[in-house]
Design a protein around this motif. Sequence first.
Motif, PDB file in Angstrom:
ATOM      1  N   GLU A  14       0.808  -1.215   0.000  1.00 56.26           N
ATOM      2  CA  GLU A  14       0.000   0.000   0.000  1.00 56.26           C
ATOM      3  C   GLU A  14       0.846   1.271   0.000  1.00 56.26           C
ATOM      4  OE1 GLU A  14      -2.656  -0.124   3.279  1.00 56.26           O
ATOM      5  OE2 GLU A  14      -3.684  -1.940   2.613  1.00 56.26           O
ATOM      6  N   ASN A  15       2.013   1.218   0.560  1.00 56.85           N
ATOM      7  CA  ASN A  15       2.861   2.406   0.645  1.00 56.85           C
ATOM      8  C   ASN A  15       4.251   2.061   0.116  1.00 56.85           C
ATOM      9  OD1 ASN A  15       4.968   4.122   2.018  1.00 56.85           O
ATOM     10  ND2 ASN A  15       3.124   5.228   2.624  1.00 56.85           N
ATOM     11  N   VAL A  16       4.594   2.616  -1.042  1.00 59.66           N
ATOM     12  CA  VAL A  16       5.834   2.255  -1.720  1.00 59.66           C
ATOM     13  C   VAL A  16       7.061   2.585  -0.888  1.00 59.66           C
ATOM     14  CG1 VAL A  16       7.259   2.639  -3.763  1.00 59.66           C
ATOM     15  CG2 VAL A  16       4.767   2.587  -3.966  1.00 59.66           C
ATOM     16  N   ASN A  17       7.140   3.796  -0.369  1.00 65.18           N
ATOM     17  CA  ASN A  17       8.329   4.221   0.377  1.00 65.18           C
ATOM     18  C   ASN A  17       8.585   3.352   1.597  1.00 65.18           C
ATOM     19  OD1 ASN A  17       8.975   6.371  -1.342  1.00 65.18           O
ATOM     20  ND2 ASN A  17       7.540   7.733  -0.301  1.00 65.18           N
ATOM     21  N   LYS A  18       7.534   3.064   2.357  1.00 64.84           N
ATOM     22  CA  LYS A  18       7.699   2.239   3.550  1.00 64.84           C
ATOM     23  C   LYS A  18       8.118   0.814   3.189  1.00 64.84           C
ATOM     24  CE  LYS A  18       4.505   4.734   6.597  1.00 64.84           C
ATOM     25  NZ  LYS A  18       3.249   4.637   7.380  1.00 64.84           N
ATOM     26  N   THR A  19       7.551   0.290   2.106  1.00 64.61           N
ATOM     27  CA  THR A  19       7.883  -1.076   1.708  1.00 64.61           C
ATOM     28  C   THR A  19       9.320  -1.179   1.243  1.00 64.61           C
ATOM     29  OG1 THR A  19       5.602  -1.503   1.070  1.00 64.61           O
ATOM     30  CG2 THR A  19       7.264  -2.973   0.180  1.00 64.61           C
ATOM     31  N   ILE A  20       9.784  -0.188   0.475  1.00 62.72           N
ATOM     32  CA  ILE A  20      11.173  -0.180   0.024  1.00 62.72           C
ATOM     33  C   ILE A  20      12.115  -0.137   1.227  1.00 62.72           C
ATOM     34  CG2 ILE A  20      12.936   1.181  -1.156  1.00 62.72           C
ATOM     35  CD1 ILE A  20      10.801   2.002  -3.177  1.00 62.72           C
ATOM     36  N   ASP A  21      11.820   0.737   2.186  1.00 60.41           N
ATOM     37  CA  ASP A  21      12.656   0.839   3.385  1.00 60.41           C
ATOM     38  C   ASP A  21      12.689  -0.484   4.146  1.00 60.41           C
ATOM     39  OD1 ASP A  21      13.117   3.472   2.769  1.00 60.41           O
ATOM     40  OD2 ASP A  21      11.619   4.266   4.163  1.00 60.41           O
ATOM     41  N   SER A  22      11.519  -1.090   4.306  1.00 60.67           N
ATOM     42  CA  SER A  22      11.430  -2.364   5.022  1.00 60.67           C
ATOM     43  C   SER A  22      12.180  -3.465   4.291  1.00 60.67           C
ATOM     44  CB  SER A  22       9.951  -2.750   5.191  1.00 60.67           C
ATOM     45  OG  SER A  22       9.825  -4.016   5.806  1.00 60.67           O
ATOM     46  N   TYR A  23      12.045  -3.495   2.990  1.00 60.96           N
ATOM     47  CA  TYR A  23      12.703  -4.510   2.171  1.00 60.96           C
ATOM     48  C   TYR A  23      14.225  -4.406   2.302  1.00 60.96           C
ATOM     49  CZ  TYR A  23      13.525  -7.453  -1.940  1.00 60.96           C
ATOM     50  OH  TYR A  23      13.930  -8.452  -2.790  1.00 60.96           O
ATOM     51  N   ILE A  24      14.732  -3.193   2.180  1.00 58.84           N
ATOM     52  CA  ILE A  24      16.179  -2.980   2.239  1.00 58.84           C
ATOM     53  C   ILE A  24      16.726  -3.343   3.613  1.00 58.84           C
ATOM     54  CG2 ILE A  24      17.987  -1.217   2.169  1.00 58.84           C
ATOM     55  CD1 ILE A  24      16.339   0.155  -0.050  1.00 58.84           C
ATOM     56  N   ARG A  25      16.021  -2.948   4.678  1.00 51.81           N
ATOM     57  CA  ARG A  25      16.462  -3.312   6.029  1.00 51.81           C
ATOM     58  C   ARG A  25      16.513  -4.828   6.187  1.00 51.81           C
ATOM     59  NH1 ARG A  25      12.988   0.885   7.696  1.00 51.81           N
ATOM     60  NH2 ARG A  25      11.399  -0.665   8.237  1.00 51.81           N
ATOM     61  N   LEU A  26      15.507  -5.499   5.682  1.00 54.29           N
ATOM     62  CA  LEU A  26      15.408  -6.955   5.798  1.00 54.29           C
ATOM     63  C   LEU A  26      16.556  -7.643   5.078  1.00 54.29           C
ATOM     64  CD1 LEU A  26      13.316  -9.040   6.957  1.00 54.29           C
ATOM     65  CD2 LEU A  26      12.355  -9.142   4.648  1.00 54.29           C
ATOM     66  N   VAL A  27      16.823  -7.213   3.843  1.00 57.29           N
ATOM     67  CA  VAL A  27      17.857  -7.853   3.025  1.00 57.29           C
ATOM     68  C   VAL A  27      19.253  -7.556   3.559  1.00 57.29           C
ATOM     69  CG1 VAL A  27      18.920  -7.884   0.733  1.00 57.29           C
ATOM     70  CG2 VAL A  27      16.438  -7.958   0.943  1.00 57.29           C
ATOM     71  N   THR A  28      19.531  -6.299   3.891  1.00 50.23           N
ATOM     72  CA  THR A  28      20.866  -5.960   4.373  1.00 50.23           C
ATOM     73  C   THR A  28      21.164  -6.620   5.722  1.00 50.23           C
ATOM     74  OG1 THR A  28      19.977  -3.881   5.289  1.00 50.23           O
ATOM     75  CG2 THR A  28      21.013  -3.782   3.121  1.00 50.23           C
ATOM     76  N   LYS A  29      20.152  -6.726   6.575  1.00 52.51           N
ATOM     77  CA  LYS A  29      20.332  -7.391   7.865  1.00 52.51           C
ATOM     78  C   LYS A  29      20.701  -8.856   7.650  1.00 52.51           C
ATOM     79  CE  LYS A  29      17.945  -8.281  12.273  1.00 52.51           C
ATOM     80  NZ  LYS A  29      17.987  -9.756  12.269  1.00 52.51           N
ATOM     81  N   SER A  30      20.018  -9.522   6.732  1.00 54.89           N
ATOM     82  CA  SER A  30      20.290 -10.929   6.471  1.00 54.89           C
ATOM     83  C   SER A  30      21.677 -11.122   5.872  1.00 54.89           C
ATOM     84  CB  SER A  30      19.227 -11.500   5.520  1.00 54.89           C
ATOM     85  OG  SER A  30      19.478 -12.863   5.250  1.00 54.89           O
ATOM     86  N   MET A  31      22.066 -10.261   4.948  1.00 54.25           N
ATOM     87  CA  MET A  31      23.396 -10.373   4.348  1.00 54.25           C
ATOM     88  C   MET A  31      24.482 -10.173   5.410  1.00 54.25           C
ATOM     89  SD  MET A  31      23.306  -8.763   0.493  1.00 54.25           S
ATOM     90  CE  MET A  31      22.873  -7.103   1.020  1.00 54.25           C
ATOM     91  N   GLY A  32      24.271  -9.196   6.288  1.00 55.08           N
ATOM     92  CA  GLY A  32      25.245  -8.949   7.334  1.00 55.08           C
ATOM     93  C   GLY A  32      25.395 -10.129   8.279  1.00 55.08           C
ATOM     94  N   GLU A  33      24.275 -10.745   8.632  1.00 55.89           N
ATOM     95  CA  GLU A  33      24.301 -11.905   9.532  1.00 55.89           C
ATOM     96  C   GLU A  33      25.021 -13.090   8.904  1.00 55.89           C
ATOM     97  OE1 GLU A  33      20.124 -11.022  11.963  1.00 55.89           O
ATOM     98  OE2 GLU A  33      20.171 -12.452  10.302  1.00 55.89           O
ATOM     99  N   GLN A  34      25.035 -13.153   7.574  1.00 57.24           N
ATOM    100  CA  GLN A  34      25.664 -14.282   6.883  1.00 57.24           C
ATOM    101  C   GLN A  34      27.031 -13.914   6.292  1.00 57.24           C
ATOM    102  OE1 GLN A  34      22.861 -16.745   4.485  1.00 57.24           O
ATOM    103  NE2 GLN A  34      21.300 -15.300   5.180  1.00 57.24           N
ATOM    104  N   ASP A  35      27.600 -12.791   6.766  1.00 54.39           N
ATOM    105  CA  ASP A  35      28.939 -12.351   6.329  1.00 54.39           C
ATOM    106  C   ASP A  35      29.022 -12.173   4.821  1.00 54.39           C
ATOM    107  OD1 ASP A  35      30.067 -12.318   8.924  1.00 54.39           O
ATOM    108  OD2 ASP A  35      30.318 -14.496   8.860  1.00 54.39           O
ATOM    109  N   VAL A  36      28.001 -11.535   4.262  1.00 54.59           N
ATOM    110  CA  VAL A  36      27.984 -11.238   2.846  1.00 54.59           C
ATOM    111  C   VAL A  36      28.079  -9.726   2.661  1.00 54.59           C
ATOM    112  CG1 VAL A  36      26.624 -11.355   0.721  1.00 54.59           C
ATOM    113  CG2 VAL A  36      26.601 -13.276   2.320  1.00 54.59           C
TER     114      VAL A  36
END
Length: 209
Positions: A184-206
Amino acid sequence: MKLKLIGITLLLLTGCSSTKLVSTWKNPDNVIFDAYQVLVVGMVQDDAMRMDFESKFAEALKAQGVDAVRSIDLFDVEFTSAERSEQELKEVEEQLLDKGFDAILFTKIVGAENRRTFRERVNNIDNMIVRFSNDYLEHQNIYYNPEYNDSFNVYHSETSLYCICVGKEIELIWRGDVEVTEPENVNKTIDSYIRLVTKSMGEQDVIFN
């Protein structure tokens, strides 16, 4: 040649909805992968959305000390307007290598499926695309097919990290599969998506940890 490629799958997803990381895969041959110059590619038709997504993802990477460049700043305006050949993609990869890039972070929306079908597909490691050029060629109609996103309510997207490595056939380092429901809200979804992906990459040493 201005490069315009970055996993912009996320850009079409909007945010009052739920954004969930369904699964991740990491190349077992790369325990830790550090990248110093990354091309961010968001594959989506809407230019404004692409710019917003790539800009925010690049900023998130820069905050972690990674030199990130948006695809919209590198690719020619016409590059994503029509189908490209395998040879053209090879030339792009060679240009990136010459410019000092060592990775491509590629995001795209792969469709809308029921959850069971989606999980079966993402868990099929044997059929996983492991080269950036093949991934781009298979999904490039996202850029110019006007019917591609017309009927999606639940978006399934992939963010893949490809190594630009000389002499290596298998380039895929990491992939995250994300499900976004009723955006429903593009800006919020983009922010949430990026936080989710970067957090996962960091946890896996990527890229960073």
